[in-house]
Structure formats: C-alpha cells, structure tokens
Design a protein around this motif. Sequence first.
Motif, PDB file in Angstrom:
ATOM      1  N   ILE A 260       0.857  -1.183   0.000  1.00 23.68           N
ATOM      2  CA  ILE A 260       0.000   0.000   0.000  1.00 23.68           C
ATOM      3  C   ILE A 260       0.893   1.232   0.000  1.00 23.68           C
ATOM      4  O   ILE A 260       1.885   1.302   0.724  1.00 23.68           O
ATOM      5  CB  ILE A 260      -0.934  -0.006   1.223  1.00 23.68           C
ATOM      6  N   ARG A 261       0.543   2.207  -0.807  1.00 22.68           N
ATOM      7  CA  ARG A 261       1.338   3.427  -0.945  1.00 22.68           C
ATOM      8  C   ARG A 261       0.393   4.630  -0.909  1.00 22.68           C
ATOM      9  O   ARG A 261      -0.620   4.658  -1.618  1.00 22.68           O
ATOM     10  CB  ARG A 261       2.115   3.393  -2.262  1.00 22.68           C
ATOM     11  N   PHE A 262       0.714   5.622  -0.092  1.00 26.49           N
ATOM     12  CA  PHE A 262      -0.089   6.846  -0.033  1.00 26.49           C
ATOM     13  C   PHE A 262       0.774   7.993   0.472  1.00 26.49           C
ATOM     14  O   PHE A 262       1.904   7.795   0.932  1.00 26.49           O
ATOM     15  CB  PHE A 262      -1.331   6.646   0.859  1.00 26.49           C
ATOM     16  N   ARG A 263       0.227   9.205   0.397  1.00 32.24           N
ATOM     17  CA  ARG A 263       0.954  10.390   0.822  1.00 32.24           C
ATOM     18  C   ARG A 263       0.436  10.878   2.176  1.00 32.24           C
ATOM     19  O   ARG A 263      -0.755  10.811   2.472  1.00 32.24           O
ATOM     20  CB  ARG A 263       0.774  11.517  -0.192  1.00 32.24           C
ATOM     21  N   TYR A 264       1.365  11.360   2.988  1.00 26.81           N
ATOM     22  CA  TYR A 264       1.020  12.076   4.216  1.00 26.81           C
ATOM     23  C   TYR A 264       1.985  13.243   4.347  1.00 26.81           C
ATOM     24  O   TYR A 264       3.184  13.055   4.536  1.00 26.81           O
ATOM     25  CB  TYR A 264       1.107  11.169   5.440  1.00 26.81           C
ATOM     26  N   HIS A 265       1.450  14.463   4.200  1.00 30.81           N
ATOM     27  CA  HIS A 265       2.282  15.656   4.175  1.00 30.81           C
ATOM     28  C   HIS A 265       3.376  15.488   3.122  1.00 30.81           C
ATOM     29  O   HIS A 265       3.075  15.231   1.961  1.00 30.81           O
ATOM     30  CB  HIS A 265       2.832  15.965   5.563  1.00 30.81           C
ATOM     31  N   ASP A 266       4.655  15.613   3.500  1.00 28.96           N
ATOM     32  CA  ASP A 266       5.724  15.491   2.510  1.00 28.96           C
ATOM     33  C   ASP A 266       6.242  14.073   2.357  1.00 28.96           C
ATOM     34  O   ASP A 266       7.226  13.838   1.647  1.00 28.96           O
ATOM     35  CB  ASP A 266       6.899  16.402   2.905  1.00 28.96           C
ATOM     36  N   TRP A 267       5.601  13.138   3.023  1.00 34.99           N
ATOM     37  CA  TRP A 267       6.088  11.759   3.047  1.00 34.99           C
ATOM     38  C   TRP A 267       5.317  10.881   2.061  1.00 34.99           C
ATOM     39  O   TRP A 267       4.104  10.998   1.920  1.00 34.99           O
ATOM     40  CB  TRP A 267       5.916  11.160   4.439  1.00 34.99           C
ATOM     41  N   THR A 268       6.032   9.964   1.438  1.00 33.23           N
ATOM     42  CA  THR A 268       5.407   8.810   0.807  1.00 33.23           C
ATOM     43  C   THR A 268       5.492   7.662   1.796  1.00 33.23           C
ATOM     44  O   THR A 268       6.583   7.309   2.258  1.00 33.23           O
ATOM     45  CB  THR A 268       6.116   8.427  -0.502  1.00 33.23           C
ATOM     46  N   ILE A 269       4.350   7.107   2.136  1.00 28.69           N
ATOM     47  CA  ILE A 269       4.286   5.981   3.072  1.00 28.69           C
ATOM     48  C   ILE A 269       4.086   4.714   2.257  1.00 28.69           C
ATOM     49  O   ILE A 269       3.166   4.621   1.433  1.00 28.69           O
ATOM     50  CB  ILE A 269       3.129   6.139   4.074  1.00 28.69           C
ATOM     51  N   VAL A 270       4.956   3.731   2.467  1.00 31.81           N
ATOM     52  CA  VAL A 270       4.837   2.412   1.829  1.00 31.81           C
ATOM     53  C   VAL A 270       4.674   1.407   2.950  1.00 31.81           C
ATOM     54  O   VAL A 270       5.511   1.331   3.858  1.00 31.81           O
ATOM     55  CB  VAL A 270       6.076   2.080   0.979  1.00 31.81           C
ATOM     56  N   THR A 271       3.614   0.620   2.900  1.00 34.59           N
ATOM     57  CA  THR A 271       3.303  -0.216   4.053  1.00 34.59           C
ATOM     58  C   THR A 271       2.564  -1.481   3.638  1.00 34.59           C
ATOM     59  O   THR A 271       2.389  -1.769   2.455  1.00 34.59           O
ATOM     60  CB  THR A 271       2.522   0.615   5.100  1.00 34.59           C
ATOM     61  N   ALA A 272       2.106  -2.219   4.639  1.00 33.94           N
ATOM     62  CA  ALA A 272       1.653  -3.590   4.442  1.00 33.94           C
ATOM     63  C   ALA A 272       0.214  -3.671   3.930  1.00 33.94           C
ATOM     64  O   ALA A 272      -0.693  -3.082   4.527  1.00 33.94           O
ATOM     65  CB  ALA A 272       1.761  -4.344   5.770  1.00 33.94           C
TER      66      ALA A 272
END
Length: 573
Positions: A260-272
């Motif tokens: 799963i990939r999404f944005r939070y503020h300036d971050w790209t979050i890649v997770t389970a």
Amino acid sequence: MKQAVVLLFALLLPLSAAAQPSADPAHPPGAAIASAHGLATDAGLEIVREGGNAFDAAVAVSATLSVVEPISSGLGGGGLWLLHDAKSGRDVFVDGRETAPAAATPERFLDKDGKLDSNRAQNGPWSAGIPGLPAMLVHVAEKYGRLPLKQSLAPAIRIAREGFPVYGRMARGYAVKRAVMDRYPGTRAVFSPNGKPIAEGDLFRQPDLANTLQRLAEQGFDGFYRGATAKKLVAGVNAQGGQWTLAELAGYAVKERDPIRFRYHDWTIVTAPPVSSGGIALAQMLQILEPYDLKAMPEAERLHLIVESMRRAYRDRTFYLGDPDFVQVPQKLLTSPAYAAGLRASINPDKATPSALLSGAPTPLEDEETTHFSIIDADGNRVAATQTVNLLYGSGLVAPGTGVLLNDEMDDFALKPGTPNAFGVMGFDANAPKPGKRMLSSMTPTFMESPDKVAVLGTPGGSRIITMVLLGILGYDAGLDAKQVAALPRYHHQWLPDVIDAEPKAISAEAAAALRAMGHTLELPPDEAEGGRGSSHVWGNLETVEWDRRNGRLLGGSDPRYPESKATVLPSP
C-alpha cells in the motif's frame, strides 16, 4: 519520572548507533540495523561485512531472532516483510504468514456449549498454523540476496549450537507459559533439560534447532517442508491430537504482494497490504489527520483527533479485512482520500464518538509477543520485517527432534464471529478460517520517504502494533529522530472495547481530564490516575533506522524499554 528515564536512555545510546556524514547524498554512508536482540543485530552486521546486502542481513537477523527470541518468533511461525530494491526502485511485500490446516474448521474451536474454546485456540496442536517463516528465508535469500542461504544462516546455526545466556524477558515469559509448555515432552526437553526449567543467566543451547536450521541451509525449502523435518513436525503435532499432513507442509507457498502506498504531508508511506490490516488502517488514520496541524494543537485536542481516527480504522478492520486470496477486500475504497474525508466529517471536534454509535454491522461498500527489525544498507536497499509466533512462546508445543516451537496463530482468525480473541479484537466472515487461508495480522512493517529523509520502522504488540507505527510516523513528521521515535510514549484505541489505553506518562493529568470531559473513557496506569485499571507495563519494541539525506547521516533507534535490543550502524569502508 519513568518516561523521563526512557528519554534520557535514548539520548545516551552509544555513538555506534549513528554514522558520520557521507559525501554522497545518493547513497547511505553504510548499513544500519535495529533489532530486538543484540546477537541478531550482530549477525546481520557479520553478513554485511562478508559482502551481503540488506536482504542477506535480513535472513541472518530473522534466523537469529528465531534462535534467541523464542518468546516472540521462530521457524514455527511466520512473518510479513517489506523490501525496497534500490537498483530497480521497486517495493515488494513478502507474505510469509501461516496458513490454516484443512482440519482446523471453526467447529473444532468451540466447546460443548458452542462458545469459543480459548485454550484450544491459543495452546497446543490445534492452535498452530502451517509455518511460513522458513519458506520466507529461502525465498528472500534466493531472489534478492547476494550470498548463499547457507552463509546467511551460519550465525543462527552457530548460536543455536553454542548457546546464549537466558535474559530476563525470556525467563519471565517462560514462567508465565510454563504450565502449558510442560504439557509436551518435546518442549520440556528444550526448556526444562534434566527437569530443571530455564532461568535467567543459564546458557541456553538448542542442538535440535541447529540441526533443523542446517537442513534448511543445505536443502532450502525441502529441508523444512519435506523430508526429515516435515515428518517430525507432522508426527509431533498429530501425537498431541492435532491433524497436520505432509501434503499441507509441502504445499506452503510464500506470496509476493503490492504494498500500500499513499501520501502524508511530505512523506510517501509504503506499508503492508492485506493479509495485514495495518496498511489500510494507517492510510485511513493518516489521511483523516492530514488536514490538521497536530504539532500546534493543545495535547487534549490532538489526542482526541488521533483517537477518533483510530476508532474508525479499527471498526473497518473488524468487518472488511481478511486474506485477499479468499475474500474481496475493498482496499481501493478504504484507502482513498475521499473515504477518509467522509470519516473525518463524522468526527465531533469537541466530543468523543461512542463506538456503539458507529455501525455494529458492515455497511454496503463498492505483546511482548512478535518482533521487528529494520535495515538499510549502503546501496540504499531497505527491509522492514515483522515476524511472530503470536502469543508468548506461541502454542507452547515443540515438535520432538526439531527444536521448532510452533505458533498459535489460529487465534488470529475469527473462530467464532463477533467473539474477541486474545488481543480483544474480533472479526466476522472475512477472517473466518478455511484450508490454506492466511489469518488476518496486525503486523505493519513500513517505509517513510520524503525529499530529506528515509525511515524504516515497525514493532511487535498485537492489536497495538498499528497505533504504535502510527505514532512513530507522526513522530518523524514532527521532526524527531530515530532514537526519539523509538522512545515515544504510546496510547491506543481499537473501537471495541471503547477505551483509551496508555503507557505510563503517555497522557498528562490535564489532558486526561479534558478527554474525560469530552466523553472519552480512559484506562490509565495506576501511577497516573487514582484507581486506574490500565496496564503499568510498557508496550511494543519499536525498531527503526533512518537516513538523513540532508547531512548524509545514518541513525538507528532501538526501543530503550528493552535492554537486549540493539541498533548499530556499520560505516562503509
């Protein structure tokens, strides 16, 4: 006072937890490994020194944790690993979750009155799923590593044969589980040799486990899932009344999935992704919270909004999530910003939303257990790996002659719909057991990447894993470093029961009073609230590493709550 000591400890971590600045901002200045035990961290560093990459190191760390942390994980369990291959830029989620034996139908876990038999679900042969971790070690080594599997497993084999000192957490956990573990002769032979139970400071040797690892090293998949080891596992389970087959072991397969990939503020979050529930829950919670300036808010207001995001994500977890190979998970909708906006609109900024007011039925839609380690290498490869046997020492059953302590992951299925499991979470049809199906997990290995930083993080903690990773992400977003993130105080809400639980000193007295005035129920540790019923012990064992591209520094953060944890940076030659 206790949290002040924790924060001071974090600031006093050895200088080896940080690397000197690098002149090359495109690559980290070395390798960083943070794990729940120093011997495992050292095993990973040994493999890096021998020319291995982050994936080879991950195999070494994982296998060594399987030897030195039987309280939390092992070859008899499973794991969920998130990998980043720097050369291709690809992120991949490797699913080594356990699977349900064909005989383990829901009816097997009910007593004569039709109620959930928690003893059968959590202890002994029926509680164990088909292990996935050995297959994962083989898969990662062969597909992503540079070194032979035999070389990466060598540290774990050596430590299993030579032994290591029993540490306090291991001895305390054994004392809690001993009544169950003493039921089984294979377990007694390992943990009560010569009739004497293990105690802190004892040298703990596991020759049978060393032999099992050796067969895995020499024969790969077949060294565990077929042949001598497989026959001993099946015989050991069935001798205690279980029903495993050799075909089920031989048929186990690792799955690769898209993260799963999404944005939070300036971050790209890649997770389970599913079969983990963590990534979807993180996407929901963070996208609910994104419009708010949390750092500028008063404590009570900030906690209220974060708790309300937790409440809504855990409610959806209950009804919609399960093994995507068996059920249709509405992942695209549940992780969409529009869906998060709808959830956000249902939050009253001044009042708690009673969980009973959130629908108790699905609406139409188109502990000290478990362990985690985080790795970055000098090429920029990354691993976030969480692995488990579920509860303390899993099922308590060691199959004789293998040294393999089996998991009790069947309790993570919805064995009786609407009935909470050992972690107080429940589920319905989406997470009901079926032959070969993977049980829903809270394991949430995660990457964060911004123009300035890369971070890898994860933690054990049962149903609290997801909220601890959430708080870690919010910590990095607030400007904390890896050491500070690992030491952050923790709080949790999971829809039902409708309470905020917290570590000592996580919530100030003033904020607690304000939250109660909003309608929240808090269970705080006894030293923080008169008559409080909350737990006084600390949670999780968050392990994180970060690469700061602005100054080229690597930093490891190992949870200061646990003295055996260790984060170390190995500078490039």
